[in-house]
Design an enzyme around this catalytic site. Sequence first.
Site, PDB file in Angstrom:
ATOM      1  N   CYS A  68      62.976  54.710   8.617  1.00 53.02           N
ATOM      2  CA  CYS A  68      61.966  55.354   9.455  1.00 53.02           C
ATOM      3  C   CYS A  68      62.530  56.475  10.307  1.00 53.02           C
ATOM      4  O   CYS A  68      61.773  57.277  10.855  1.00 53.02           O
ATOM      5  CB  CYS A  68      61.302  54.317  10.356  1.00 53.02           C
ATOM      6  SG  CYS A  68      60.705  52.863   9.483  1.00 53.02           S
ATOM      7  N   HIS A 111      52.298  56.443  10.055  1.00 52.14           N
ATOM      8  CA  HIS A 111      53.738  56.238   9.930  1.00 52.14           C
ATOM      9  C   HIS A 111      54.205  56.330   8.470  1.00 52.14           C
ATOM     10  O   HIS A 111      54.728  55.360   7.923  1.00 52.14           O
ATOM     11  CB  HIS A 111      54.100  54.880  10.529  1.00 52.14           C
ATOM     12  CG  HIS A 111      55.561  54.575  10.573  1.00 52.14           C
ATOM     13  ND1 HIS A 111      56.522  55.554  10.663  1.00 52.14           N
ATOM     14  CD2 HIS A 111      56.227  53.386  10.519  1.00 52.14           C
ATOM     15  CE1 HIS A 111      57.719  54.973  10.684  1.00 52.14           C
ATOM     16  NE2 HIS A 111      57.566  53.667  10.595  1.00 52.14           N
ATOM     17  N   CYS A 141      49.336  47.643  15.406  1.00 55.80           N
ATOM     18  CA  CYS A 141      50.345  47.892  14.370  1.00 55.80           C
ATOM     19  C   CYS A 141      50.086  49.210  13.644  1.00 55.80           C
ATOM     20  O   CYS A 141      48.937  49.591  13.416  1.00 55.80           O
ATOM     21  CB  CYS A 141      50.340  46.760  13.347  1.00 55.80           C
ATOM     22  SG  CYS A 141      50.644  45.128  14.065  1.00 55.80           S
ATOM     23  N   SER A 142      51.148  49.875  13.259  1.00 57.29           N
ATOM     24  CA  SER A 142      51.003  51.135  12.520  1.00 57.29           C
ATOM     25  C   SER A 142      50.465  50.862  11.120  1.00 57.29           C
ATOM     26  O   SER A 142      50.778  49.841  10.506  1.00 57.29           O
ATOM     27  CB  SER A 142      52.351  51.854  12.431  1.00 57.29           C
ATOM     28  OG  SER A 142      53.319  51.027  11.808  1.00 57.29           O
TER      29      SER A 142
END
Length: 413
Positions: free
Chosen positions: A87, A357, A235-236
Amino acid sequence: MNQNVYIIGLGMIRFNKYTDRDVRDMAHEAARLALVDAELDADALEAAFFSNTFWGMFSNQHSIRGQVILRSMGIQKIPVTNVENACAGGSTALHLAWMTVKAGMADVVLALGAEKISNPNKMLSLGAYASCMDVGNFQKHLEMMQEISKSFTLDIPPDQAPPGDGRSIFMDAYAMGAKWHMSRFGTTQRQLAVIASKNHFHASLNPLAQYQQVMSVEEVLADKPVAYPLTRAMCSPVGDGAAAAVVCSESFLRRRSSSRALRIRASVLGSGSDRDLDGEDIGERLARQAYEMAGVGPSDISCAELHDATAYGELHQTEAMGFCPIGEGGPYAETFATRLGGKQPVNTSGGLECRGHPIGASGLAQIYEIGLQLRGEAGNRQVEGARLALAENGGGNIGVEEAAMCIHILERV
């Protein structure tokens, strides 16, 4: 060499689930947007760094990804380096571009990140995230998380699904951290919901965010449970996208008339360490380095984009970056200091939770947002008087913390 390094071009597409777009197509658009923003032709580029994690896994493009992307848009001959840092890949690409210019190896460099994670096979998408951990010791990692969780003095609802069941394993890693924080400091699930609700509000003002709907604290709490104490709205999401930045030397900037350049005051990359949950966090350690490099402190930061793959991620990083004392991230969020109009707005883009994301692009999307803020171009989510901004981008997980992390501090010129 000790010359200053600047960002003169930014580009980003809306993060979303795209059934009709691939990595190449999205990367092309983001790169072109950044070049247009820099008022440069592609032939001005002297090097490029391309961030991507899953293209090989999903489409078998395991190698020469950056060369494939750039050659197919007419960018040839220059050095192209492929970056994979989970990430933190996008911010690592920027760090390497900064290093290249700082060392005097090039005057104009492109940092580009693109990722396609959405897939008709949902479990393929969710399962891919596990490759951002130590795969050879994956079972030991699951056992470690379960063992640590037994030590928490916390009432946890029964019938919790095992780690990784129907979700990214990273949601379980964040849930473990959140439960530790709740047990250790008295943080509440409602405080996490305050953070998520704030980010949904910010995202409602961002046309490039994947989720753009406002959610109240109560709606966040009532959303589908993921891994206690996290609900879906904390949450993404899974999604796709691309972002880019054009970096240049001070000598190159002097030859141009640009009032929109952003000086990179600090660029720090580091790795995690073997520690327990009470040990010094990677974010605390790297934040000190970044502040020292920039010659500033936490109170000097006008706004920040922090790695909030979950609402707990933001809470934790507000503490690690020094915006509030360790253990007080929950009450700090309730003061609305991190909301637009507050003392130190955080994740004005909506953050990973709402902006989205697509992991190879996320770090550069953070840079895109703080760049807009420093230029005064963020529209109705503008932070008034923004002068210095910070972006913190974590990547992967080994043990109880990120495997990698980048922190950047930018300044309006």
